[in-house]
Design a protein around this motif. Sequence first.
Motif, PDB file in Angstrom:
ATOM      1  N   UNK A 225       0.808  -1.224   0.000  1.00  0.00           N
ATOM      2  CA  UNK A 225       0.000   0.000   0.000  1.00  0.00           C
ATOM      3  C   UNK A 225       0.840   1.272   0.000  1.00  0.00           C
ATOM      4  N   UNK A 226       1.827   1.312   0.868  1.00  0.00           N
ATOM      5  CA  UNK A 226       2.642   2.533   0.980  1.00  0.00           C
ATOM      6  C   UNK A 226       3.302   2.883  -0.352  1.00  0.00           C
ATOM      7  N   UNK A 227       3.752   1.849  -1.053  1.00  0.00           N
ATOM      8  CA  UNK A 227       4.445   2.071  -2.326  1.00  0.00           C
ATOM      9  C   UNK A 227       3.490   2.443  -3.449  1.00  0.00           C
ATOM     10  N   UNK A 228       2.212   2.249  -3.233  1.00  0.00           N
ATOM     11  CA  UNK A 228       1.291   2.341  -4.362  1.00  0.00           C
ATOM     12  C   UNK A 228       0.102   3.254  -4.095  1.00  0.00           C
ATOM     13  N   UNK A 229       0.364   4.278  -3.281  1.00  0.00           N
ATOM     14  CA  UNK A 229      -0.710   5.225  -2.999  1.00  0.00           C
ATOM     15  C   UNK A 229      -1.238   5.866  -4.280  1.00  0.00           C
ATOM     16  N   UNK A 230      -0.349   6.094  -5.214  1.00  0.00           N
ATOM     17  CA  UNK A 230      -0.781   6.716  -6.469  1.00  0.00           C
ATOM     18  C   UNK A 230      -1.795   5.849  -7.191  1.00  0.00           C
ATOM     19  N   UNK A 231      -1.564   4.544  -7.167  1.00  0.00           N
ATOM     20  CA  UNK A 231      -2.472   3.621  -7.828  1.00  0.00           C
ATOM     21  C   UNK A 231      -3.822   3.584  -7.121  1.00  0.00           C
ATOM     22  N   UNK A 232      -3.781   3.623  -5.793  1.00  0.00           N
ATOM     23  CA  UNK A 232      -5.024   3.622  -5.020  1.00  0.00           C
ATOM     24  C   UNK A 232      -5.829   4.885  -5.338  1.00  0.00           C
ATOM     25  N   UNK A 233      -5.125   6.004  -5.390  1.00  0.00           N
ATOM     26  CA  UNK A 233      -5.794   7.258  -5.736  1.00  0.00           C
ATOM     27  C   UNK A 233      -6.417   7.163  -7.130  1.00  0.00           C
ATOM     28  N   UNK A 234      -5.653   6.598  -8.031  1.00  0.00           N
ATOM     29  CA  UNK A 234      -6.147   6.421  -9.408  1.00  0.00           C
ATOM     30  C   UNK A 234      -7.419   5.563  -9.418  1.00  0.00           C
ATOM     31  N   UNK A 235      -7.416   4.512  -8.587  1.00  0.00           N
ATOM     32  CA  UNK A 235      -8.601   3.652  -8.537  1.00  0.00           C
ATOM     33  C   UNK A 235      -9.803   4.397  -7.958  1.00  0.00           C
ATOM     34  N   UNK A 236      -9.540   5.173  -6.917  1.00  0.00           N
ATOM     35  CA  UNK A 236     -10.649   5.921  -6.302  1.00  0.00           C
ATOM     36  C   UNK A 236     -11.311   6.845  -7.327  1.00  0.00           C
ATOM     37  N   UNK A 237     -10.501   7.350  -8.242  1.00  0.00           N
ATOM     38  CA  UNK A 237     -11.062   8.211  -9.285  1.00  0.00           C
ATOM     39  C   UNK A 237     -12.113   7.493 -10.122  1.00  0.00           C
ATOM     40  N   UNK A 238     -12.087   6.150 -10.080  1.00  0.00           N
ATOM     41  CA  UNK A 238     -13.061   5.373 -10.852  1.00  0.00           C
ATOM     42  C   UNK A 238     -14.347   5.088 -10.085  1.00  0.00           C
ATOM     43  N   UNK A 239     -14.386   5.434  -8.802  1.00  0.00           N
ATOM     44  CA  UNK A 239     -15.644   5.277  -8.065  1.00  0.00           C
ATOM     45  C   UNK A 239     -16.671   6.271  -8.615  1.00  0.00           C
ATOM     46  N   UNK A 240     -17.942   5.905  -8.580  1.00  0.00           N
ATOM     47  CA  UNK A 240     -18.968   6.769  -9.198  1.00  0.00           C
ATOM     48  C   UNK A 240     -18.951   8.200  -8.642  1.00  0.00           C
ATOM     49  N   UNK A 241     -18.587   8.362  -7.365  1.00  0.00           N
ATOM     50  CA  UNK A 241     -18.659   9.690  -6.756  1.00  0.00           C
ATOM     51  C   UNK A 241     -17.460  10.578  -7.104  1.00  0.00           C
ATOM     52  N   UNK A 242     -16.439  10.014  -7.756  1.00  0.00           N
ATOM     53  CA  UNK A 242     -15.213  10.779  -8.004  1.00  0.00           C
ATOM     54  C   UNK A 242     -14.850  10.772  -9.481  1.00  0.00           C
ATOM     55  N   UNK A 243     -13.929  11.661  -9.817  1.00  0.00           N
ATOM     56  CA  UNK A 243     -13.285  11.582 -11.125  1.00  0.00           C
ATOM     57  C   UNK A 243     -11.809  11.924 -10.926  1.00  0.00           C
ATOM     58  N   UNK A 244     -11.067  11.990 -12.036  1.00  0.00           N
ATOM     59  CA  UNK A 244      -9.626  12.195 -11.944  1.00  0.00           C
ATOM     60  C   UNK A 244      -9.306  13.466 -11.150  1.00  0.00           C
ATOM     61  N   UNK A 245     -10.039  14.536 -11.437  1.00  0.00           N
ATOM     62  CA  UNK A 245      -9.723  15.813 -10.796  1.00  0.00           C
ATOM     63  C   UNK A 245     -10.059  15.791  -9.308  1.00  0.00           C
TER      64      UNK A 245
END
Lengths: 369, 369
Positions: A225-245
């Motif tokens: 997880x620590x090494x891949x926070x960027x990827x987690x953030x990227x995934x969260x952008x795919x949740x219906x409530x979020x986008x990239x910005x």
Amino acid sequence: MDEITFAVVGTGGIGRRALEVSQHKDALTPVAACDRHGTAIDFDGLDIDELLAATEGNIDNEVATDGGERTDGSRSSAELRSDGGAATADTEGGVKQHGENKGVVASEQAQSSEDSIQDVIDHGDGIDAVLLALPNYEHDFIPRTADRFLEGGYSGVMIDVLKRSRVIDMLDERREAFEDAGITFICGAGATPGLLTGAAALAAQSFVEVTEIDIHWGVGLKSGYEDNRGTVREDIAHLPEYDIDTARNLSDEEIEAIIDDHDGVIEFEDMEHADDILLERAGICDAEDVIVGGILDVRSDEKPTTTTVSVTGRTFDGETATNTFQLGDETSMEANVNGPALGYLQTGVRRNRAGEYGVFGPAELMPGF
Amino acid sequence: MDEITFAVVGTGGIGRRALEVSQHKDALTPVAACDRHGTAIDFDGLDIDELLAATEGNIDNEVATDGGERTDGSRSSAELRSDGGAATADTEGGVKQHGENKGVVASEQAQSSEDSIQDVIDHGDGIDAVLLALPNYEHDFIPRTADRFLEGGYSGVMIDVLKRSRVIDMLDERREAFEDAGITFICGAGATPGLLTGAAALAAQSFVEVTEIDIHWGVGLKSGYEDNRGTVREDIAHLPEYDIDTARNLSDEEIEAIIDDHDGVIEFEDMEHADDILLERAGICDAEDVIVGGILDVRSDEKPTTTTVSVTGRTFDGETATNTFQLGDETSMEANVNGPALGYLQTGVRRNRAGEYGVFGPAELMPGF
């Protein structure tokens, strides 16, 4: 295959693991690595053990903390230049620092730099391929980085591991410039879209018409997880409530809160993902016939589900069937990103040496459909 | 992709199905088809419906009945020339005939020929790729056919669907000649080794070391049996009691007796198969770490087992895992041979147009390992 020299731009989780995996590949020699703090270049081959050991605690999560300052995207190419804005971001916690130097500069092979991307471009003659290991910048960061390589006269392979459809469109706008320059750009070459769309393209070979491709992934990311926070953030952008910005503007605390809300297990359905347009580009099926979903568990290293690609189609003799490709549950996300990234990198160099320039998705590098 | 013209040499089960499947591929235009009786050539594209309908009962099982005459292999290149020996074989039952003309000549598009391979060579300038759909000749037939194309000045793609290791070695001996001529030869491009070694190469991308590849196929061939006697004979050659030569010398009755002895279900373990050396060529693993087996059921169209490729390896982060690729049970052998064959054919043309010549296995056309 002849020896291939390559550079890694970005030494976060993906860049570091790509360097590590490359040590197992005889054909590959890493000759440059950079982040926004500096550049390590050695055409005899970088000492990856030293570089990784020296920087192990110095993982730069890139724009993870400075997104709020950048709504227009205009400064993103400065992010790797250690300019004032980026330096400010560092002190805000964007870089885990354990020593005097930040990021890659903690390695004795690296020198600090005002513009580390330019360092790589300036040495481009000796670099067959550039892996852009930058998952979490603004969507136009990779295309604008490509512009810098174009302006700098680079000729060779560029490869990213992104999963954003719109980046591919932006790269396509540069296709002619790539062709003129002799650049072979491969986009989306990690686990997904890279490995999994490649598998889908191959699985499609049994059929004369593909009616559905279902890509469903499982990632257990506790220790990574620590090494891949960027990827987690990227995934969260795919949740219906979020986008990239909106995802980019989340603070670390807000991300933790989202994860807590989901008890550490976030399920994604019908994600907007580049897989669909990459498969359509390769002529496998219509983008709308591609379904992508997955489950991310950041509190366990066990995968919450087996990553599976299911390709359903019609055979020439009128049957309907489903071919499947499954990744063993013990394969980590890192293994499935970096092996394919380096595999496609090698394919890209081969294509480049044969004079094939432009923009390619992984599935386009599979047998024709 | 630009349009690709191709020829099919051999109009038995595989050649005929390749022509049929190609009708579903926009990029492919079949312009020539030949067997030992004659040649059909039309650069506007053959009328496949007419050709298949006219010849449906005229399947030439090639050397199925004349192997006994040919222990030295010296006459094998004459087999497609309708010379005396071949004509004798025909009257012995090598061709199912339902009309005045034998084999492809039953089509109004075809003309009888003394040397149909030469017809194709003579028109080679307009043919991007030649699919050698000849599974059942002597092991040096394909290499010697390649020699004829070399002598005739052909430049383009040649592709076979064989599964014999020694043929690949013989083709390798011609690598330099292919390079000089501008020929891209792809060997073993059917279901296995083609599709399944390709899948193995892709599945290997998660690993830094592959420790075992297990390829286990299931084929149900009841309704397809008549069209695929050559393939059945080829499989029998893999039984411990037989080899290529003894299998070729079996009469149809002897083959039926073998099938009866096995109650129609023949199981193969640890087959000698080209998969192993093709995967070693591609750098995926040692040939000895590849296990190939399968079950052939000629009395059912249901597959007796699900065709599965299991790739076991070690990841860069020290885990051992198995990635798997499975073909849907409803996909016929014909679908899994001809789709990949035409897919690799397209890849071959792309490579050829980019100036990559020589000998390639399917797995070598996957991302580098």
